[in-house]
Motif scaffolding. Sequence first.
Motif, PDB file in Angstrom:
ATOM      1  N   UNK A  87       0.784  -1.179  -0.077  1.00  0.00           N
ATOM      2  CA  UNK A  87       0.026  -0.074   0.021  1.00  0.00           C
ATOM      3  C   UNK A  87       1.063   1.320  -0.004  1.00  0.00           C
ATOM      4  N   UNK A  88       0.315   2.489   0.142  1.00  0.00           N
ATOM      5  CA  UNK A  88       1.246   3.691  -0.210  1.00  0.00           C
ATOM      6  C   UNK A  88       1.730   4.037   0.931  1.00  0.00           C
ATOM      7  N   UNK A  89       2.847   5.052   1.017  1.00  0.00           N
ATOM      8  CA  UNK A  89       3.440   5.642   2.154  1.00  0.00           C
ATOM      9  C   UNK A  89       2.861   6.738   2.359  1.00  0.00           C
ATOM     10  N   UNK A  90       1.535   6.776   2.659  1.00  0.00           N
ATOM     11  CA  UNK A  90       0.775   8.047   2.848  1.00  0.00           C
ATOM     12  C   UNK A  90       0.054   7.917   4.088  1.00  0.00           C
ATOM     13  N   UNK A  91      -0.158   9.032   4.768  1.00  0.00           N
ATOM     14  CA  UNK A  91      -1.041   9.127   6.145  1.00  0.00           C
ATOM     15  C   UNK A  91      -2.288   8.316   6.213  1.00  0.00           C
ATOM     16  N   UNK A  92      -2.890   8.528   5.006  1.00  0.00           N
ATOM     17  CA  UNK A  92      -4.250   7.756   4.909  1.00  0.00           C
ATOM     18  C   UNK A  92      -4.122   6.143   4.807  1.00  0.00           C
TER      19      UNK A  92
END
Lengths: 526, 526
Positions: A87-92
């Motif tokens: 998955x993405x390395x984002x806060x969400x």
Amino acid sequence: MSAEPQLLAEAPPVSLSPDGAVFRIPSEEESRSTFSEIAEFAKAHRGRGGQIVVVQGLGFVGSAVAAAVASASDEAGRPLHYVIGVDLATPASYWKVGKINEGEPPFRSPDEKLPPLFRQAVHERANLRATTCETAYSLADVIIVDVPFDVEDRAVQEATEIQVDLAAFERALHTIGRHMRADALVLVETTVPMGTCERIALPILREERMRRGIEEPVLLANAYERVMPGPGYLDSIRSFRRTFAGVDDSSTERARSFLSTFIDVENHPLWELGDTVSSELGKLLENSYRALNIAFMHEWTLLAEKIGVNLFEVVNSIRVRSGTHDNMRYPGFGVGGYCLTKDSLLAQWSAANLFGVDTELEMTLAGLKTNYEMPLHTLQLAEEVAGGTLAGKTIAVCGVSYLAGLADTRNSPTETLLEGLLEKGARPRLHDPHVATWIERPEIDIVQSLSDALEGADGVVFAVAHEEYVSLAPEDLLACLDGNAFVVDAQNVLTDAKARLLHEAGRRVIGVGKGHWRKNHYDVEQ
Amino acid sequence: MSAEPQLLAEAPPVSLSPDGAVFRIPSEEESRSTFSEIAEFAKAHRGRGGQIVVVQGLGFVGSAVAAAVASASDEAGRPLHYVIGVDLATPASYWKVGKINEGEPPFRSPDEKLPPLFRQAVHERANLRATTCETAYSLADVIIVDVPFDVEDRAVQEATEIQVDLAAFERALHTIGRHMRADALVLVETTVPMGTCERIALPILREERMRRGIEEPVLLANAYERVMPGPGYLDSIRSFRRTFAGVDDSSTERARSFLSTFIDVENHPLWELGDTVSSELGKLLENSYRALNIAFMHEWTLLAEKIGVNLFEVVNSIRVRSGTHDNMRYPGFGVGGYCLTKDSLLAQWSAANLFGVDTELEMTLAGLKTNYEMPLHTLQLAEEVAGGTLAGKTIAVCGVSYLAGLADTRNSPTETLLEGLLEKGARPRLHDPHVATWIERPEIDIVQSLSDALEGADGVVFAVAHEEYVSLAPEDLLACLDGNAFVVDAQNVLTDAKARLLHEAGRRVIGVGKGHWRKNHYDVEQ
């Protein structure tokens, strides 16, 4: 250049899970470095004859599928697959990676099988890891696509207004194409507009592979998920019939053999369709059917209420006709969740935008609109039983999730009711035993105690049939309620006996589909 | 006065059954005189502790119900009831009386259990007779109402246009009220608008009984039939769950005990509802649900055809979801028969006219309209495959009844197709192995041999999936068809293999819901 890392070190970016856990988001370099360890394990697994499976997107479906695939074993009980969730390395998004690597399902679910499954896969069998590192795709024998394919706005009035959010899906496919092995199978599990595999995914994968000089045909298949929220979550992946189709025979065969490794195909045989368009359409049709049958019941609900009929009783008498009528829906509050509220829109969008045909799914879209607006009928009942106005009145709304027993609040019909209440000048007070924070409406406070929520309220709306509400003793409810308070039962939470008790104690009670209460308590004669 | 009987003697009024049998209609005096014999038998039966049951209306349902009730026996095998069927002494109705008294079912049915049941009841057990004499009602312990309650026109566009044909039903109830015993139970089995028992039947019965000085409460109940055409006709009466409700407790109890005498309630328990309005609504809702689910599938059919999808295959893949999706309908030609084509209209009419409420069953009525117009899509396919025009073309229409395997032509969708063909200047040629005379369209000739129907036709439409069409070998079909003839398969009569064979032999083939034929045979790319 040197100041920035310092700054990051002081305030590193974090990702918050819904249950309050904090995960520091790794830098790209950190991610790559952690991944090299994962890659070692994965390669060793392949060295022993196993497959590497990468799941793209660790949402409700992707995370559970990753764990289900990781649970597949050979006859000796050894893991068949090494599973890497990406998955993405984002806060969400990052917290899902963090949760899985701790051996926990990222989402709360009433399915008791899920937590041990994640724990075993991560800590005992050691064949499930999550990462943000795109290099993972380069290792995969199979890449399962579980990224969202959503519409911009579910409350559309016209077919032409439907806008889909194609960007995330297209980006995800480009990423796969840039990294994938030539002979890897891409399996789209996300619910997508029909035509997506052939007309969106295939061209993107071909383009990216061409750039890398890969000329072999893409192995691509659709095998839509039928994941059902609730206590049978995992079974709805492993022990449930799965429909699939490949873009060509090799893809179909690869998909068949892979799906057979983690689905109990002996008891739940795979169903192969002739092409991916048919498979994609199947999912949309399946959910549209369900959505329409809910909408259909709503217009009979309005009728039943006006002519004094208990529609629940009537529906029960009809549902005995098994095979033809046993899936008839009950009167209710509305429809929520991720799928039923949007899948018909994907079908309509695809017809116009991927196939360029002018078919309008009129009845299907009318049904979706009915479902979307359904909570406003409950609002109307509240207004009626409140004596004509809700302005200034404190209304306890019991139930924020979209289904009984769940914590899931996505597209919850309670949100529509909330907006209606605010618009009418009421003061809503929200309660849900399963929901501490309303992710979609973080500004709304969720009262934690039911008695606090009810105390002093002018009225209460039961919007979800959570067990906590259904099992509430009428004397306890009465004790919490003001003498003049009214009760709106939008989800068959109260029995007739309870409603009568409340009525006899002077509380006005009204209910969705409960024409007989109106007739018996208030002697409304048409 | 003396000349008239002479005239009648020369040309007595007759009633013709659909299979060509001629029955002389008796005069009132003759009817009374024959009835006195029936009355003797009936009274003797009551003398032995049995009940007298009168069935009013000997149509599809009434005649079969009469035979089913007559088949009820005590533990020693002796008849529980003496059953008298009553219908009118008119050319349109009397033949049913005549047929039953000969020991035959008045209607053709594929249910092999029916003929022996009538034969036994009339000739062996001698507890079933039919009459036109109204005195029958004065003997009855139970009167079952099976007279039609129909709408004037099924092809309505607006809710306000719905007109019901109340006269026959009201007349029937007045007749009962003038003759019935004070303690007889009146059981309405006809599908009626909700509110009919309480707001139409009860006032009429009270009024007639008042005139006769009877002041006891009327015993009145609703127990709607769920009769299904086909080989399980009788089982759908005796071995099927029955919903019922009385206008008061005594009525409910009487209805329960009577229904239990001829329905296998041990395996198919009765379902009691709280009031007759609920029971009446149940039937309308049940059929509206079915009708809407058919209509829903039609808009997906149009879509599937345009995007090259075989919708039958997709529906099959979805129907494996038992309990939620296994009643999904298939693409088709249209909806016919007595019930599904009108019951939603009765509900809408009742809301406005019996209850005075403004609810509009929008989706339900839209579904009915879709179903009514559905055959026009087949017409459109025929026009398309004919190269744009049907004018002057001979079109063989295979199938006139409304369902495969049946002779029943009531509201057959073929009639809509026929009208469309005539309007477009085509020359339709009708064929149906089960239909010799089209009762509703007697001016239309039904060709008796299939090869005669097909020979020299410019095109053929399979409108009903009669076994005779499904089992037709492609070489036989080819042999009958002109080299340029086209085939429209509106009911999944042809397999893919047969369609390919026809296609390869130069016949254009198109099918409802068969998007893949279009795609595969003509390579239509959107």
